[in-house]
Design a protein around this motif. Structure first.
Motif, PDB file in Angstrom:
ATOM      1  N   PHE A  97       0.777  -1.114   0.062  1.00 43.26           N
ATOM      2  CA  PHE A  97       0.028   0.168   0.058  1.00 43.26           C
ATOM      3  C   PHE A  97       0.928   1.318   0.001  1.00 43.26           C
ATOM      4  N   VAL A  98       0.363   2.297  -0.597  1.00 41.59           N
ATOM      5  CA  VAL A  98       1.029   3.440  -0.494  1.00 41.59           C
ATOM      6  C   VAL A  98      -0.271   4.535   0.021  1.00 41.59           C
ATOM      7  N   HIS A  99       0.263   5.558   0.873  1.00 43.63           N
ATOM      8  CA  HIS A  99      -0.744   6.341   1.419  1.00 43.63           C
ATOM      9  C   HIS A  99      -0.421   7.621   0.857  1.00 43.63           C
ATOM     10  N   GLY A 117       3.845   5.349  -7.103  1.00 47.91           N
ATOM     11  CA  GLY A 117       4.248   4.576  -5.841  1.00 47.91           C
ATOM     12  C   GLY A 117       4.108   2.841  -5.995  1.00 47.91           C
ATOM     13  N   CYS A 118       3.308   2.531  -6.701  1.00 44.51           N
ATOM     14  CA  CYS A 118       3.116   1.010  -6.975  1.00 44.51           C
ATOM     15  C   CYS A 118       4.381   0.780  -7.843  1.00 44.51           C
ATOM     16  N   ARG A 119       4.857   1.296  -8.878  1.00 41.26           N
ATOM     17  CA  ARG A 119       5.900   1.236  -9.657  1.00 41.26           C
ATOM     18  C   ARG A 119       7.152   1.010  -8.667  1.00 41.26           C
ATOM     19  N   ARG A 120       7.499   1.854  -7.789  1.00 38.89           N
ATOM     20  CA  ARG A 120       8.618   1.705  -6.847  1.00 38.89           C
ATOM     21  C   ARG A 120       8.511   0.457  -6.214  1.00 38.89           C
ATOM     22  N   GLY A 121       7.217   0.008  -5.708  1.00 34.36           N
ATOM     23  CA  GLY A 121       6.862  -1.144  -4.829  1.00 34.36           C
ATOM     24  C   GLY A 121       7.384  -2.338  -5.806  1.00 34.36           C
ATOM     25  N   GLY A 149     -11.938  10.017   4.123  1.00 38.52           N
ATOM     26  CA  GLY A 149     -10.632   9.716   4.793  1.00 38.52           C
ATOM     27  C   GLY A 149      -9.913   8.814   4.121  1.00 38.52           C
ATOM     28  N   ASP A 150     -10.291   7.865   3.250  1.00 37.13           N
ATOM     29  CA  ASP A 150      -9.339   6.900   2.774  1.00 37.13           C
ATOM     30  C   ASP A 150      -8.312   7.583   1.995  1.00 37.13           C
ATOM     31  N   ARG A 151      -7.250   7.452   2.369  1.00 42.53           N
ATOM     32  CA  ARG A 151      -6.073   7.878   1.396  1.00 42.53           C
ATOM     33  C   ARG A 151      -5.009   6.705   0.930  1.00 42.53           C
ATOM     34  N   VAL A 153      -3.776   3.669  -1.446  1.00 47.76           N
ATOM     35  CA  VAL A 153      -3.708   2.970  -2.563  1.00 47.76           C
ATOM     36  C   VAL A 153      -3.379   1.418  -2.619  1.00 47.76           C
ATOM     37  N   MET A 154      -3.791   0.661  -2.868  1.00 48.85           N
ATOM     38  CA  MET A 154      -3.225  -0.739  -2.961  1.00 48.85           C
ATOM     39  C   MET A 154      -2.661  -1.076  -4.195  1.00 48.85           C
ATOM     40  N   CYS A 155      -1.410  -1.754  -4.004  1.00 47.01           N
ATOM     41  CA  CYS A 155      -0.591  -2.007  -5.337  1.00 47.01           C
ATOM     42  C   CYS A 155      -0.987  -3.685  -5.564  1.00 47.01           C
ATOM     43  N   VAL A 156      -1.123  -3.871  -6.649  1.00 52.76           N
ATOM     44  CA  VAL A 156      -1.267  -5.406  -7.182  1.00 52.76           C
ATOM     45  C   VAL A 156      -0.749  -5.926  -8.121  1.00 52.76           C
ATOM     46  N   VAL A 157      -0.086  -6.841  -8.175  1.00 53.81           N
ATOM     47  CA  VAL A 157       0.562  -7.710  -9.200  1.00 53.81           C
ATOM     48  C   VAL A 157      -0.288  -8.915  -9.666  1.00 53.81           C
TER      49      VAL A 157
END
Length: 173
Positions: A97-99, A117-121, A149-151, A153-157
């Motif tokens: 996740f990235v906030h 952010g997901c690319r970095r992960g 208040g949801d900030r 981002v889920m990163c999915v492969v």
């Protein structure tokens, strides 16, 4: 009434019938695919609109867990994703996740932030040969979840070639 006038009246009705027939046929066809190497077909690339925080079931998925592609559930009467053990050939796996920073709802800026952010992960988990056959996408908050208040981002492969054979996450050393 002349033959020409009669034909002109029937033409729009035929066009509508043809259009409705094509729309009905489209609902029976499988989702769009692309042609991969050696003529194989693979699913269309998944992007930030494929699954969102508004998709039922996604908020129950945690980092490292696998889940299905979104599908309409008659029982739930909506589109849902379901947790699936990774060893059962799951379609997707959350890898982190990235906030996102607080601020006004800005879908374009949020999308750019999420992809970055997901690319970095993704790059930190998979590189070179280990990235072969894998891709990723972000799951974004919606306008409604952002307002609440949801900030996150889920990163999915996922594997564009179909379900994965197990967890895609590299083993910790």
């Amino acid at each position: 009434m002349t033959v020409t006038r009669q034909a002109a009246i029937r033409r729009p009705a035929r066009r509508w019938a043809l259009l409705l027939g094509l729309v009905a046929l489209g609902t029976l066809l499988p989702p769009p695919t692309a042609t991969g190497t050696a003529g194989t077909t693979v699913p269309t690339i998944k992007d930030e609109t494929f699954v969102t925080a508004g998709t039922s079931g996604i908020l129950h998925i945690e980092a490292g867990e696998c889940f299905t592609d979104p599908e309409y559930s008659g029982e739930a009467a909506e589109v849902v994703v379901l947790y699936t053990p990774c060893h059962e050939r799951a379609a997707n796996q959350a890898y982190g996740f990235v906030h996102a920073p607080d601020g006004e709802w800005d879908p374009a800026a949020l999308s750019a932030f999420a992809w970055q952010g997901c690319r970095r992960g993704f790059d930190s988990h998979w590189s070179g040969e280990s990235a072969s056959g894998l891709n990723f996408y972000p799951v974004l908050p919606t306008r409604e979840t952002w307002a609440g208040g949801d900030r996150d981002v889920m990163c999915v492969v996922y594997s564009p070639g179909g379900p994965m054979d197990g967890s895609a996450l590299p083993m910790a050393s």
